[in-house]
Write a protein that holds these residues in place. Structure first.
Motif, PDB file in Angstrom:
ATOM      1  N   THR A  68     -37.970   3.512 -63.309  1.00 14.76           N
ATOM      2  CA  THR A  68     -37.600   4.806 -62.752  1.00 14.76           C
ATOM      3  C   THR A  68     -36.359   5.328 -63.464  1.00 14.76           C
ATOM      4  O   THR A  68     -35.364   4.614 -63.606  1.00 14.76           O
ATOM      5  CB  THR A  68     -37.319   4.701 -61.251  1.00 14.76           C
ATOM      6  OG1 THR A  68     -38.475   4.184 -60.579  1.00 14.76           O
ATOM      7  CG2 THR A  68     -36.970   6.069 -60.670  1.00 14.76           C
ATOM      8  N   PHE A  69     -36.422   6.616 -63.924  1.00 16.50           N
ATOM      9  CA  PHE A  69     -35.282   7.241 -64.599  1.00 16.50           C
ATOM     10  C   PHE A  69     -34.775   8.399 -63.740  1.00 16.50           C
ATOM     11  O   PHE A  69     -35.569   9.186 -63.222  1.00 16.50           O
ATOM     12  CB  PHE A  69     -35.694   7.757 -65.983  1.00 16.50           C
ATOM     13  CG  PHE A  69     -36.120   6.654 -66.926  1.00 16.50           C
ATOM     14  CD1 PHE A  69     -35.182   5.994 -67.707  1.00 16.50           C
ATOM     15  CD2 PHE A  69     -37.450   6.267 -67.009  1.00 16.50           C
ATOM     16  CE1 PHE A  69     -35.578   4.989 -68.567  1.00 16.50           C
ATOM     17  CE2 PHE A  69     -37.835   5.256 -67.865  1.00 16.50           C
ATOM     18  CZ  PHE A  69     -36.898   4.610 -68.650  1.00 16.50           C
ATOM     19  N   HIS A  70     -33.471   8.523 -63.633  1.00 18.91           N
ATOM     20  CA  HIS A  70     -32.871   9.569 -62.794  1.00 18.91           C
ATOM     21  C   HIS A  70     -32.146  10.623 -63.611  1.00 18.91           C
ATOM     22  O   HIS A  70     -31.285  11.321 -63.109  1.00 18.91           O
ATOM     23  CB  HIS A  70     -31.906   8.937 -61.785  1.00 18.91           C
ATOM     24  CG  HIS A  70     -32.592   8.059 -60.792  1.00 18.91           C
ATOM     25  ND1 HIS A  70     -33.338   8.545 -59.732  1.00 18.91           N
ATOM     26  CD2 HIS A  70     -32.681   6.702 -60.721  1.00 18.91           C
ATOM     27  CE1 HIS A  70     -33.839   7.539 -59.030  1.00 18.91           C
ATOM     28  NE2 HIS A  70     -33.464   6.400 -59.609  1.00 18.91           N
TER      29      HIS A  70
ATOM     30  N   ASN B 191     -30.944  12.075 -67.892  1.00 19.46           N
ATOM     31  CA  ASN B 191     -30.157  11.691 -69.062  1.00 19.46           C
ATOM     32  C   ASN B 191     -29.526  12.981 -69.601  1.00 19.46           C
ATOM     33  O   ASN B 191     -30.216  13.872 -70.089  1.00 19.46           O
ATOM     34  CB  ASN B 191     -31.048  11.035 -70.112  1.00 19.46           C
ATOM     35  CG  ASN B 191     -30.248  10.508 -71.296  1.00 19.46           C
ATOM     36  OD1 ASN B 191     -29.523  11.252 -71.940  1.00 19.46           O
ATOM     37  ND2 ASN B 191     -30.410   9.220 -71.563  1.00 19.46           N
ATOM     38  N   PHE B 192     -28.215  13.072 -69.501  1.00 20.85           N
ATOM     39  CA  PHE B 192     -27.502  14.292 -69.873  1.00 20.85           C
ATOM     40  C   PHE B 192     -27.764  14.680 -71.326  1.00 20.85           C
ATOM     41  O   PHE B 192     -28.090  15.818 -71.628  1.00 20.85           O
ATOM     42  CB  PHE B 192     -25.998  14.100 -69.632  1.00 20.85           C
ATOM     43  CG  PHE B 192     -25.179  15.251 -70.127  1.00 20.85           C
ATOM     44  CD1 PHE B 192     -25.108  16.437 -69.414  1.00 20.85           C
ATOM     45  CD2 PHE B 192     -24.465  15.160 -71.324  1.00 20.85           C
ATOM     46  CE1 PHE B 192     -24.358  17.510 -69.878  1.00 20.85           C
ATOM     47  CE2 PHE B 192     -23.729  16.230 -71.799  1.00 20.85           C
ATOM     48  CZ  PHE B 192     -23.668  17.403 -71.062  1.00 20.85           C
ATOM     49  N   TRP B 193     -27.626  13.754 -72.244  1.00 16.95           N
ATOM     50  CA  TRP B 193     -27.776  14.083 -73.663  1.00 16.95           C
ATOM     51  C   TRP B 193     -29.216  14.443 -74.029  1.00 16.95           C
ATOM     52  O   TRP B 193     -29.462  15.298 -74.893  1.00 16.95           O
ATOM     53  CB  TRP B 193     -27.283  12.934 -74.529  1.00 16.95           C
ATOM     54  CG  TRP B 193     -25.792  12.811 -74.485  1.00 16.95           C
ATOM     55  CD1 TRP B 193     -25.043  11.848 -73.903  1.00 16.95           C
ATOM     56  CD2 TRP B 193     -24.879  13.762 -75.028  1.00 16.95           C
ATOM     57  NE1 TRP B 193     -23.699  12.098 -74.032  1.00 16.95           N
ATOM     58  CE2 TRP B 193     -23.569  13.292 -74.747  1.00 16.95           C
ATOM     59  CE3 TRP B 193     -24.998  14.969 -75.718  1.00 16.95           C
ATOM     60  CZ2 TRP B 193     -22.422  13.957 -75.125  1.00 16.95           C
ATOM     61  CZ3 TRP B 193     -23.863  15.641 -76.098  1.00 16.95           C
ATOM     62  CH2 TRP B 193     -22.587  15.146 -75.812  1.00 16.95           C
ATOM     63  N   ALA B 194     -30.187  13.806 -73.363  1.00 10.95           N
ATOM     64  CA  ALA B 194     -31.586  14.168 -73.607  1.00 10.95           C
ATOM     65  C   ALA B 194     -31.846  15.610 -73.193  1.00 10.95           C
ATOM     66  O   ALA B 194     -32.542  16.362 -73.889  1.00 10.95           O
ATOM     67  CB  ALA B 194     -32.525  13.220 -72.860  1.00 10.95           C
ATOM     68  N   GLU B 195     -31.269  16.011 -72.058  1.00 10.32           N
ATOM     69  CA  GLU B 195     -31.458  17.380 -71.589  1.00 10.32           C
ATOM     70  C   GLU B 195     -30.757  18.379 -72.512  1.00 10.32           C
ATOM     71  O   GLU B 195     -31.283  19.468 -72.782  1.00 10.32           O
ATOM     72  CB  GLU B 195     -30.947  17.508 -70.151  1.00 10.32           C
ATOM     73  CG  GLU B 195     -31.786  16.726 -69.146  1.00 10.32           C
ATOM     74  CD  GLU B 195     -31.264  16.862 -67.729  1.00 10.32           C
ATOM     75  OE1 GLU B 195     -30.349  17.682 -67.517  1.00 10.32           O
ATOM     76  OE2 GLU B 195     -31.767  16.149 -66.850  1.00 10.32           O
ATOM     77  N   VAL B 196     -29.564  18.027 -73.005  1.00  5.10           N
ATOM     78  CA  VAL B 196     -28.844  18.905 -73.927  1.00  5.10           C
ATOM     79  C   VAL B 196     -29.651  19.097 -75.218  1.00  5.10           C
ATOM     80  O   VAL B 196     -29.831  20.218 -75.703  1.00  5.10           O
ATOM     81  CB  VAL B 196     -27.450  18.343 -74.245  1.00  5.10           C
ATOM     82  CG1 VAL B 196     -26.816  19.101 -75.414  1.00  5.10           C
ATOM     83  CG2 VAL B 196     -26.553  18.429 -73.030  1.00  5.10           C
ATOM     84  N   ILE B 197     -30.147  17.982 -75.763  1.00  2.36           N
ATOM     85  CA  ILE B 197     -30.929  18.069 -77.000  1.00  2.36           C
ATOM     86  C   ILE B 197     -32.203  18.871 -76.782  1.00  2.36           C
ATOM     87  O   ILE B 197     -32.587  19.709 -77.604  1.00  2.36           O
ATOM     88  CB  ILE B 197     -31.261  16.649 -77.519  1.00  2.36           C
ATOM     89  CG1 ILE B 197     -29.964  15.948 -77.956  1.00  2.36           C
ATOM     90  CG2 ILE B 197     -32.259  16.713 -78.664  1.00  2.36           C
ATOM     91  CD1 ILE B 197     -30.159  14.492 -78.297  1.00  2.36           C
TER      92      ILE B 197
END
Length: 435
Positions: free
Chosen positions: A51-53, A55-61
């Motif tokens: 389960t993943f809650h 990821n800031f950098w993934a969303e930015v990219i």
């Protein structure tokens, strides 16, 4: 120092390459990522789901990278669009009028032609409109595609950097003869262009000469013996030339009806020594009747310049015979056969005579008294109107009552008045019936 002109063709090509390159990289990247995820996170390797809650950098990219890519493609597309739309100062302006189913080009001195002739190296600004329906001016060699819209003027520009012939299509389905709405851009030297403009008012000459002009031949072949892209046509009949075959063998050829027909219509057995193999075959563009007129001009020169056949050449060059037959059959408008001397399409019941035809040429809808798809022809010279009237009169009711007969049909373009053959005299088809 003159400002450097934008290379429009290169700007458009760069935009396409940028979009293609980004699309190719995205396709490869997404495909590689899918394959890696399928292998790395298969059930065999990961029997218990994770389960993943967030990821800031993934969303930015995910937000920034696509935004930059889209903005980059938009900027490149806008830059190439402006390069096509904004003509440089001092550009030569040509008015382009589209109609079913031909193009008319009007130059700054008032000269008209069915082929766009331009000087090499000079920017040309096009002001485009249509007299009937939506058409599309499409010159692929210059990456130029502009809609021509009735009631408004659109703009574009281009510059030919080398001599040659470049095709123009109509890119919008516009009716029955849409596929035949073809012409070309003829890029010539400044000297040849000046000679082309100076020909205005010089007289029609032989109808074969008018056909050579309408088909674009005189953009590459001079009539005065001067050098051009192709051999001069002056005194061409009986001339002996050296022909170079595709396998580089040379042989002598004497120009007569058969050899000139071969060189014009194709297939050719070689190229005249000293010239490049640039000339296309005209088998699908010149009819047998047109070829007869051209060969007659090349053999005899400007004789019979004021007869009915000269009027046929005017009708051909102006697009009239695309809508009006000369054999009594219906196309888009009434046939020219039997028209002269019979009742026309006007509500006042007037007969088709010289005054009637001249008034229809100036204002078709006003003279006929009802909406007409036929455009006006204000650019015709007095000489052109004169021979056109002789041509229509030669096909008229009185002419066909005599055994002399009329010349055979030759496809092309023309003028509309009313009238027609016996069938059409009873059931006239005005131009409002164009589909």
């Amino acid at each position: 120092m003159e400002p450097k002109l934008v290379n429009v063709v290169q700007a458009v090509d760069n935009t396409f390459l940028l979009i293609f390159g980004i699309s190719a990289l995205l396709m490869l990247g997404i495909t590689a990522a899918m394959i890696w995820f399928v292998i790395r996170y298969s059930r065999k390797r990961n029997p218990n789901p994770a389960t993943f809650h967030g990821n800031f950098w993934a969303e930015v990219i995910w937000i920034v990278v696509p935004t930059l890519l889209v903005m980059g493609m938009f900027y490149s597309g806008w830059h190439s669009y402006r390069a096509l739309r904004d003509a440089p100062e001092g550009a030569m302006e040509v008015k382009v009028t589209a109609r079913m189913w031909s193009w008319d080009f009007e130059y700054e001195n008032g000269k008209h032609s069915g082929t766009l002739v331009v000087p090499v190296g000079k920017p040309v600004k096009l002001a485009l409109t249509s007299t009937d329906v939506l058409h599309g001016f499409f010159a692929p060699a210059f990456r130029l595609k502009i809609d021509t819209v009735p009631g408004m003027t659109t703009y574009g520009w281009f510059r030919a950097d080398k001599p040659g012939e470049f095709v123009i299509f109509c890119s919008v389905y516009c009716g029955l003869q849409h596929a035949k709405m073809l012409t070309s851009i003829k890029a010539v030297s400044q000297e040849e262009y000046d000679r082309f403009l100076a020909e205005k008012g010089a007289g029609l000459g032989h109808p074969g000469k008018a056909l050579l002009d309408a088909k674009g031949c005189l953009s590459c072949h001079s009539l005065d013996g001067s050098a051009s892209i192709g051999p001069s046509l002056k005194d061409v009949w009986g001339r002996e030339v050296v022909l170079v075959s595709p396998d580089k063998k040379e042989k002598k050829l004497k120009y007569d009806a058969a050899s000139l027909k071969m060189m014009i219509m194709g297939p050719r057995t070689g190229v005249v020594k000293g010239f490049d193999p640039m000339m296309p075959a005209y088998a699908d563009q010149i009819t047998p009747d047109e070829l007869t007129l051209i060969l007659d001009f090349l053999e005899r020169g400007d004789s019979a310049a004021d007869g009915p056949e000269a009027g046929r050449a005017v009708a051909d060059a102006q697009g009239c015979l695309g809508c009006h037959s000369t054999d009594g059959s219906d196309i888009a408008g009434p046939s020219f056969k039997g028209m002269f001397g019979k009742k026309g399409s006007a509500t006042d019941g007037a007969k088709v005579d010289k005054a009637y035809v001249e008034s229809v040429l100036k204002d078709p809808s006003g003279r006929i008294g009802k909406p007409s798809a036929m455009p006006p022809y204000p650019g015709l010279s007095d000489a052109e109107r004169g021979v056109l009237l002789k041509f229509l009169e030669s096909l008229g009711e009185a002419a066909h009552a005599a055994p002399a007969g009329a010349p055979a049909d030759m496809p092309g373009h023309g003028v509309a008045a009313g009238g027609g053959n016996d069938k059409q005299g009873k059931d006239m088809k005005p131009h409002t019936e164009h589909k």
